[in-house]
Motif scaffolding. Sequence first.
Motif, PDB file in Angstrom:
ATOM      1  N   PRO A 193      38.465   4.453  61.082  1.00 19.12           N
ATOM      2  CA  PRO A 193      39.615   4.782  61.926  1.00 19.12           C
ATOM      3  C   PRO A 193      39.494   6.189  62.512  1.00 19.12           C
ATOM      4  O   PRO A 193      38.828   7.072  61.946  1.00 19.12           O
ATOM      5  N   LEU A 194      40.180   6.417  63.624  1.00 16.85           N
ATOM      6  CA  LEU A 194      40.094   7.703  64.314  1.00 16.85           C
ATOM      7  C   LEU A 194      40.460   8.889  63.424  1.00 16.85           C
ATOM      8  O   LEU A 194      39.763   9.912  63.457  1.00 16.85           O
ATOM      9  N   PRO A 195      41.530   8.818  62.615  1.00 18.64           N
ATOM     10  CA  PRO A 195      41.833   9.981  61.758  1.00 18.64           C
ATOM     11  C   PRO A 195      40.706  10.310  60.785  1.00 18.64           C
ATOM     12  O   PRO A 195      40.485  11.481  60.464  1.00 18.64           O
ATOM     13  N   VAL A 196      39.979   9.300  60.328  1.00 18.33           N
ATOM     14  CA  VAL A 196      38.857   9.542  59.407  1.00 18.33           C
ATOM     15  C   VAL A 196      37.732  10.268  60.133  1.00 18.33           C
ATOM     16  O   VAL A 196      37.140  11.219  59.602  1.00 18.33           O
ATOM     17  N   ILE A 197      37.431   9.844  61.359  1.00 16.64           N
ATOM     18  CA  ILE A 197      36.382  10.516  62.135  1.00 16.64           C
ATOM     19  C   ILE A 197      36.779  11.967  62.395  1.00 16.64           C
ATOM     20  O   ILE A 197      35.948  12.880  62.321  1.00 16.64           O
ATOM     21  N   LYS A 198      38.048  12.204  62.662  1.00 13.16           N
ATOM     22  CA  LYS A 198      38.497  13.574  62.917  1.00 13.16           C
ATOM     23  C   LYS A 198      38.363  14.449  61.670  1.00 13.16           C
ATOM     24  O   LYS A 198      37.989  15.630  61.771  1.00 13.16           O
ATOM     25  N   VAL A 199      38.636  13.899  60.506  1.00  9.90           N
ATOM     26  CA  VAL A 199      38.445  14.670  59.277  1.00  9.90           C
ATOM     27  C   VAL A 199      36.967  15.006  59.084  1.00  9.90           C
ATOM     28  O   VAL A 199      36.622  16.125  58.666  1.00  9.90           O
TER      29      VAL A 199
END
Length: 531
Positions: A193-199
Motif C-alpha cells: 500500500p502507498l503508506p507503506v511505500i512512503k514509510v
Amino acid sequence: MLMGKGNRGRGILLLLGFLACFEAAFGGEDGAVNLWPMPKSVSHGSRTLSLSKDFKLTTQGSKYPDDSSLLKEAFKRMVDVVQVNHIVDGRVPNSMVLAGLNVAISSADDVLKFGVNESYKLHVPAVGSLIYANIEAKTVYGALHALETFSQLCHFNFDKRIVELYAAPWSIFDKPRFPFRGLLIDTSRHYLPLPVIKVVIDSMAYSKLNVLHWHIVDEQSFPLEIPSYPRLWSGSYSYSERYTVADALEIVQYAQRRGINVLAEIDIPGHARSWGVGYPALWPSTECNQPLDVSNEFTFKVIDGILSDFSKIFKFKFVHLGGDEVNTSCWSNTPHVKEWLNKHGMNESEAYKYFVLRAQKIAISHGYEVVNWEETFNNFGRQLNPETVVHNWLGGGVAKKVVAAGLRCIVSNQDKWYLDHLDATWEGFYMNEPLINITEPEEQKRVIGGEVCMWGEHIDASDIEQTIWPRAAAAAERLWTPLEKLANDPTRVTGRLARFRCLLNQRGIAAAPLAGLGRAVPIEPGSCLKQ
C-alpha cells in the motif's frame, strides 16, 4: 525464552561487543560520534547546547528561494524527529541556547538529477547566548542530508524536558562516496500500500539512500495503471491492489522531496506472464505464456506505450528493463514464433538479443538511459548499447568485467545484498565492497554505486520494515562513507549501528534487532541498545 545454540552463541558475542563499546557509543554527553552513516570529516567539542522552543530556520546568504516549501518541509520534519514525539515543556536556560539553523544554498535549482551535488558543511558553534548552527550546501539536496545529520546530534533530556545537543562545537564536511545508493522494493510478488511505500522512503532518507528501485510488475501481477494500454492492470491480484497514475506520481514526488529518485522497472522479456491477462496476444500461447512474444509487433507497441507513459511519471534519467532469467523455450515450442525465428534466421539466443536491444532503443527514444540485469551483459557484452548500466546480482567478479568493457555497473550481488536472504547478516552487508579488485581509477568511476534488494516473495506490508532494517543501513554506510573511514572489522561499528537501529524505532520504523539474522526477534528482555 529459549534460543538455539547458534543464535545463543551469536547473541553472547554481540552482547560482549555492545558492552565493550557501550560507554564510547552511547555516552551522550561525553561527545562520542554517534552518526550514521559516518561523515567524511567530523570534529567536535564537549559543550552542551539547549535547543530553543522556537527553533528557527533562516536562509541568510542563500540563493535558494525563501518561499520554497521543499526546504521548509524538510526542516519541519527534522524538528519533529528530534523531539521524537515527546512533549517539550521544560524551561530552556538563558545561556548556551541554540536558536536555529541558517541554511545557505548556492544553487536555486531544485531539480533532482542523477549525480546532483549532495555535499554539505555543518557547523554548530558553542559560544554566545543565542547561537545559530550553519549549513552550507551546493544544492538543497545536500542541505537535506545536513538536516538529517543535525537531527542525529540532538537528544531529548528527560530530566529537563527539553532537546539538547551535546559535544558542541561541531564541524562536519560530508559528501557521498557513490552517486547511486539504492533500495529495491517489489510490488508484484506482494502488493505494498502507498503508506507503506512512503514509510520505506522516509527510512531511506534517514540513512542517506537516494534511489528507490521500484520493481513494479513481474509474472505474478501487473498493478500499475498504463493509460496507453488500460487492460494491463487486469493482471493485478485484485481490484483493490492497484496503483493509479496519480498514485505513482505521488510516490515520485514524495521521494523527490526527500532527495530520492525513483527508478521504475518493467522486467522484459521474461517475468511478464501477468501482461497477457489483459492482452493475451502478448503471450506466445495460452499454454506457454512467457517470455513475451518476440514475433508479434504488438509486443513492442505495448512496450513503447508503457515507456511513453513512464516518461510522464518517472523523471529519473534511468529506466530498468530487467532482462534476467529468460527461458526462451516457449519461442521454439510455439509454431508461429518458431516460424518467425526461421524466417529471420534467428535461434533463441539471437532472438533474446534482438528483444533486449530493440527494447533498449525504445527506451532511449523516450529519453531514458537503460539499466539491465547482468544476464544481458553475460550473453551479449559490448553488443549492448554503450550507455547501458549493468545491474550485477548473481555474484562477485561481474562488476570488474563490466567496467573493463567500458560499461557502467550497479552492484547488488545476491550473496551479500539481497534482503530476502534472511541468513545474510548485517556484517556481510557492511563488508561488501563494490570496488573489490577494481583498481584503475577510470574503471572505478564506472561503478556508479550499489543497491540492496528487498524481493517480495516472502514479505508484504506486515514485515517489510524489519526485513530491510538495520541491514540496509549497513550497506548505506558502505555506499556513503569514504573507504578510508569504513571499519575493517564490523564489530567496531556494532554499537553505533545499534544506536541507529534504536533511532529508527523511535522514529516509527520497525527495524529489527542486530542480534540475529535477518528479521530477527529480540534475544531477551532488555534495552533496545543491547538487542
